[in-house]
Design a protein around this motif. Structure first.
Motif, PDB file in Angstrom:
ATOM      1  N   SER A   1     133.986  39.084 103.368  1.00 23.07           N
ATOM      2  CA  SER A   1     133.418  37.908 104.029  1.00 23.07           C
ATOM      3  C   SER A   1     132.345  37.262 103.167  1.00 23.07           C
ATOM      4  O   SER A   1     131.821  37.873 102.231  1.00 23.07           O
ATOM      5  N   LYS A   2     132.028  36.039 103.494  1.00 27.90           N
ATOM      6  CA  LYS A   2     131.004  35.308 102.764  1.00 27.90           C
ATOM      7  C   LYS A   2     129.716  35.316 103.573  1.00 27.90           C
ATOM      8  O   LYS A   2     129.539  34.531 104.505  1.00 27.90           O
ATOM      9  N   GLY A   3     128.819  36.225 103.233  1.00 27.64           N
ATOM     10  CA  GLY A   3     127.546  36.291 103.926  1.00 27.64           C
ATOM     11  C   GLY A   3     127.639  37.029 105.248  1.00 27.64           C
ATOM     12  O   GLY A   3     128.684  37.551 105.638  1.00 27.64           O
ATOM     13  N   ARG A   4     126.544  37.034 105.946  1.00 23.18           N
ATOM     14  CA  ARG A   4     126.421  37.742 107.216  1.00 23.18           C
ATOM     15  C   ARG A   4     127.141  36.968 108.323  1.00 23.18           C
ATOM     16  O   ARG A   4     127.061  35.748 108.381  1.00 23.18           O
ATOM     17  N   PRO A   5     127.852  37.663 109.234  1.00 24.83           N
ATOM     18  CA  PRO A   5     128.534  36.957 110.328  1.00 24.83           C
ATOM     19  C   PRO A   5     127.530  36.328 111.291  1.00 24.83           C
ATOM     20  O   PRO A   5     126.370  36.744 111.370  1.00 24.83           O
ATOM     21  N   ALA A   6     128.002  35.326 112.019  1.00 30.25           N
ATOM     22  CA  ALA A   6     127.107  34.632 112.960  1.00 30.25           C
ATOM     23  C   ALA A   6     126.598  35.576 114.032  1.00 30.25           C
ATOM     24  O   ALA A   6     125.417  35.547 114.403  1.00 30.25           O
ATOM     25  N   LEU A   7     127.487  36.405 114.562  1.00 29.86           N
ATOM     26  CA  LEU A   7     127.114  37.403 115.560  1.00 29.86           C
ATOM     27  C   LEU A   7     127.412  38.787 115.013  1.00 29.86           C
ATOM     28  O   LEU A   7     128.406  38.988 114.309  1.00 29.86           O
ATOM     29  N   GLY A   8     126.560  39.728 115.333  1.00 24.74           N
ATOM     30  CA  GLY A   8     126.776  41.097 114.872  1.00 24.74           C
ATOM     31  C   GLY A   8     125.595  41.969 115.236  1.00 24.74           C
ATOM     32  O   GLY A   8     124.559  41.492 115.729  1.00 24.74           O
ATOM     33  N   LEU A   9     125.720  43.262 114.972  1.00 20.44           N
ATOM     34  CA  LEU A   9     124.653  44.195 115.323  1.00 20.44           C
ATOM     35  C   LEU A   9     123.412  44.022 114.461  1.00 20.44           C
ATOM     36  O   LEU A   9     122.351  44.551 114.794  1.00 20.44           O
ATOM     37  N   HIS A  10     123.530  43.243 113.372  1.00 17.40           N
ATOM     38  CA  HIS A  10     122.338  42.942 112.574  1.00 17.40           C
ATOM     39  C   HIS A  10     121.310  42.182 113.411  1.00 17.40           C
ATOM     40  O   HIS A  10     120.105  42.263 113.142  1.00 17.40           O
ATOM     41  N   ILE A  11     121.765  41.458 114.429  1.00 18.95           N
ATOM     42  CA  ILE A  11     120.822  40.746 115.309  1.00 18.95           C
ATOM     43  C   ILE A  11     119.939  41.739 116.044  1.00 18.95           C
ATOM     44  O   ILE A  11     118.741  41.511 116.225  1.00 18.95           O
ATOM     45  N   LEU A  12     120.518  42.873 116.444  1.00 21.36           N
ATOM     46  CA  LEU A  12     119.756  43.885 117.173  1.00 21.36           C
ATOM     47  C   LEU A  12     118.945  44.775 116.240  1.00 21.36           C
ATOM     48  O   LEU A  12     117.832  45.194 116.591  1.00 21.36           O
TER      49      LEU A  12
ATOM     50  N   GLU B   1     134.862  52.386 107.487  1.00 20.89           N
ATOM     51  CA  GLU B   1     135.623  51.944 106.308  1.00 20.89           C
ATOM     52  C   GLU B   1     136.161  50.533 106.523  1.00 20.89           C
ATOM     53  O   GLU B   1     136.107  49.688 105.625  1.00 20.89           O
ATOM     54  N   GLN B   2     136.669  50.274 107.718  1.00 21.35           N
ATOM     55  CA  GLN B   2     137.171  48.936 108.041  1.00 21.35           C
ATOM     56  C   GLN B   2     136.033  47.919 108.047  1.00 21.35           C
ATOM     57  O   GLN B   2     136.201  46.784 107.589  1.00 21.35           O
ATOM     58  N   LEU B   3     134.870  48.319 108.589  1.00 23.58           N
ATOM     59  CA  LEU B   3     133.706  47.432 108.620  1.00 23.58           C
ATOM     60  C   LEU B   3     133.245  47.095 107.213  1.00 23.58           C
ATOM     61  O   LEU B   3     132.923  45.933 106.916  1.00 23.58           O
ATOM     62  N   ARG B   4     133.230  48.105 106.332  1.00 23.01           N
ATOM     63  CA  ARG B   4     132.814  47.880 104.942  1.00 23.01           C
ATOM     64  C   ARG B   4     133.761  46.913 104.250  1.00 23.01           C
ATOM     65  O   ARG B   4     133.332  45.994 103.539  1.00 23.01           O
ATOM     66  N   ALA B   5     135.064  47.097 104.455  1.00 23.62           N
ATOM     67  CA  ALA B   5     136.051  46.214 103.833  1.00 23.62           C
ATOM     68  C   ALA B   5     135.918  44.786 104.350  1.00 23.62           C
ATOM     69  O   ALA B   5     136.003  43.822 103.579  1.00 23.62           O
ATOM     70  N   LYS B   6     135.695  44.652 105.636  1.00 24.82           N
ATOM     71  CA  LYS B   6     135.542  43.327 106.231  1.00 24.82           C
ATOM     72  C   LYS B   6     134.292  42.638 105.708  1.00 24.82           C
ATOM     73  O   LYS B   6     134.299  41.444 105.396  1.00 24.82           O
ATOM     74  N   THR B   7     133.212  43.402 105.589  1.00 23.81           N
ATOM     75  CA  THR B   7     131.950  42.850 105.080  1.00 23.81           C
ATOM     76  C   THR B   7     132.095  42.410 103.630  1.00 23.81           C
ATOM     77  O   THR B   7     131.601  41.350 103.230  1.00 23.81           O
ATOM     78  N   ALA B   8     132.802  43.214 102.834  1.00 25.75           N
ATOM     79  CA  ALA B   8     132.980  42.900 101.414  1.00 25.75           C
ATOM     80  C   ALA B   8     133.804  41.636 101.216  1.00 25.75           C
ATOM     81  O   ALA B   8     133.601  40.897 100.243  1.00 25.75           O
TER      82      ALA B   8
ATOM     83  N   GLY C   1     117.992  44.039 112.988  1.00 26.75           N
ATOM     84  CA  GLY C   1     117.116  43.336 112.068  1.00 26.75           C
ATOM     85  C   GLY C   1     117.481  43.529 110.605  1.00 26.75           C
ATOM     86  O   GLY C   1     118.599  43.924 110.264  1.00 26.75           O
ATOM     87  N   ASP C   2     116.511  43.273 109.730  1.00 24.13           N
ATOM     88  CA  ASP C   2     116.750  43.312 108.293  1.00 24.13           C
ATOM     89  C   ASP C   2     117.083  44.704 107.778  1.00 24.13           C
ATOM     90  O   ASP C   2     117.626  44.853 106.675  1.00 24.13           O
ATOM     91  N   THR C   3     116.732  45.730 108.541  1.00 25.66           N
ATOM     92  CA  THR C   3     117.010  47.100 108.105  1.00 25.66           C
ATOM     93  C   THR C   3     118.405  47.575 108.514  1.00 25.66           C
ATOM     94  O   THR C   3     118.749  48.740 108.308  1.00 25.66           O
ATOM     95  N   ALA C   4     119.213  46.693 109.093  1.00 25.82           N
ATOM     96  CA  ALA C   4     120.549  47.078 109.551  1.00 25.82           C
ATOM     97  C   ALA C   4     121.381  47.756 108.465  1.00 25.82           C
ATOM     98  O   ALA C   4     121.981  48.805 108.724  1.00 25.82           O
ATOM     99  N   PRO C   5     121.451  47.204 107.240  1.00 24.11           N
ATOM    100  CA  PRO C   5     122.306  47.848 106.221  1.00 24.11           C
ATOM    101  C   PRO C   5     121.910  49.294 105.918  1.00 24.11           C
ATOM    102  O   PRO C   5     122.776  50.164 105.821  1.00 24.11           O
ATOM    103  N   VAL C   6     120.609  49.560 105.788  1.00 23.78           N
ATOM    104  CA  VAL C   6     120.185  50.929 105.461  1.00 23.78           C
ATOM    105  C   VAL C   6     120.379  51.859 106.647  1.00 23.78           C
ATOM    106  O   VAL C   6     120.714  53.039 106.480  1.00 23.78           O
ATOM    107  N   LYS C   7     120.201  51.354 107.869  1.00 20.32           N
ATOM    108  CA  LYS C   7     120.426  52.177 109.063  1.00 20.32           C
ATOM    109  C   LYS C   7     121.888  52.598 109.164  1.00 20.32           C
ATOM    110  O   LYS C   7     122.198  53.768 109.443  1.00 20.32           O
TER     111      LYS C   7
END
Length: 278
Positions: A234-245, A225-232, A247-253
């Motif tokens: 913020s402006k765009g994807r953070p410079a570092l994050g688990l999306h790097i590991l 819930e905190q991650l969702r609020a922080k993402t909402a 990939g593009d399917t991070a949101p659905v995973k």
């Protein structure tokens, strides 16, 4: 393709170190001044991130003279956290050669290469000597290893008598098929999620004694819930994050994992066991 090959392929990035370096540079840092706190968001690939690690290891009474085994260490982020916080020595093992090589570089950036040594290999056959570690842990690893008895037998072999083995894994807590993909598997064939009781039985059958159990479902829901609020906000994807590991399917995973947790099918669970005498 063997199960281990399938698992390695799932985590393969190809340019992982460059992707992390690019993220660091976007933060206005370099490999010369990056900190372990800067890297935490990409370095700790488990539910709850650094906060989960702090809660987990505060239970273990780790001392500077100890040598710990990190089973399925990934990038070695948790190994570095433990080594720096507790001033101990940590050896990690992971299937992914890319993760291990990247992790070694990150350790050198942080000046922790003497305290942290990372090895590419299987958790089912580590190659470490008998009775060589004062403790062991694994965080979000068992979901990829079907043969829990063989895994726990190998960890038992590597530990000195009386040592602790701490587990923080996603475990089955209810009925129903999981929605895929999730962070540890693209489809069900490479997922090895099983029940808490199966974990406990496998541990006890090789000689471990269960000392503690904690279901972290509520913690996980609050974290997401905190991650969702922080993402909402913020402006765009953070410079570092688990999306790097992931990939593009991070949101659905992540969406599917949260859905599975909310439905009561799975939850992150801690188990702490001690090596007894067989």
């Amino acid at each position: 393709m063997t199960n281990q090959d399938e698992i390695s392929a799932h985590y393969q990035h190809g340019e992982l170190l460059n992707a992390i370096l690019s993220g660091i540079e976007q933060l206005g840092k370099s490999q010369a001044n990056v900190t372990i706190e800067d890297l935490a968001i990409v370095d700790e690939f488990h539910i709850g991130g650094r906060k989960a690690s702090e809660d987990f290891f505060n239970q273990l009474d780790i001392t500077p003279d100890q040598h710990f085994l990190d089973v399925g260490c990934g990038l070695g982020g948790v190994s570095r956290f433990v080594a720096q916080k507790y001033k101990c020595h940590v050896s990690g093992i992971d299937l992914s050669a890319e993760y291990i090589e990247t992790g070694k570089t990150l350790s050198s950036w942080l000046g922790l290469e003497e305290q942290v040594d990372l090895h590419q290999g299987s958790a089912l056959a580590t190659g470490f000597d008998n009775d060589s570690f004062d403790g062991a842990y694994m965080m979000h690893v068992g979901m990829n290893i079907k043969d829990k008895p063989a895994l726990f037998e190998e960890v038992f072999r590597c530990l000195r008598p009386g040592s602790l083995f701490a587990i923080f894994d996603v475990m089955q807590t209810g009925e129903g098929e999981l929605d895929f993909p999730v962070p540890w598997a693209t489809e069900s064939t490479s997922s090895a999620v099983t029940t808490i009781n199966n974990y406990k039985s496998a541990l006890e059958n090789v000689g471990f004694v269960i000392e503690a159990e904690r279901n972290r479902r509520d913690f996980a829901i609050e974290f997401f819930e905190q991650l969702r609020a922080k993402t909402a906000s913020s402006k765009g994807r953070p410079a570092l994050g688990l999306h790097i590991l992931m990939g593009d399917t991070a949101p659905v995973k992540i969406k599917n994992m949260v859905k599975n947790i909310m439905a009561g099918k799975i939850a992150p669970v801690e188990l702490i066991a001690r090596k007894g005498v067989k």
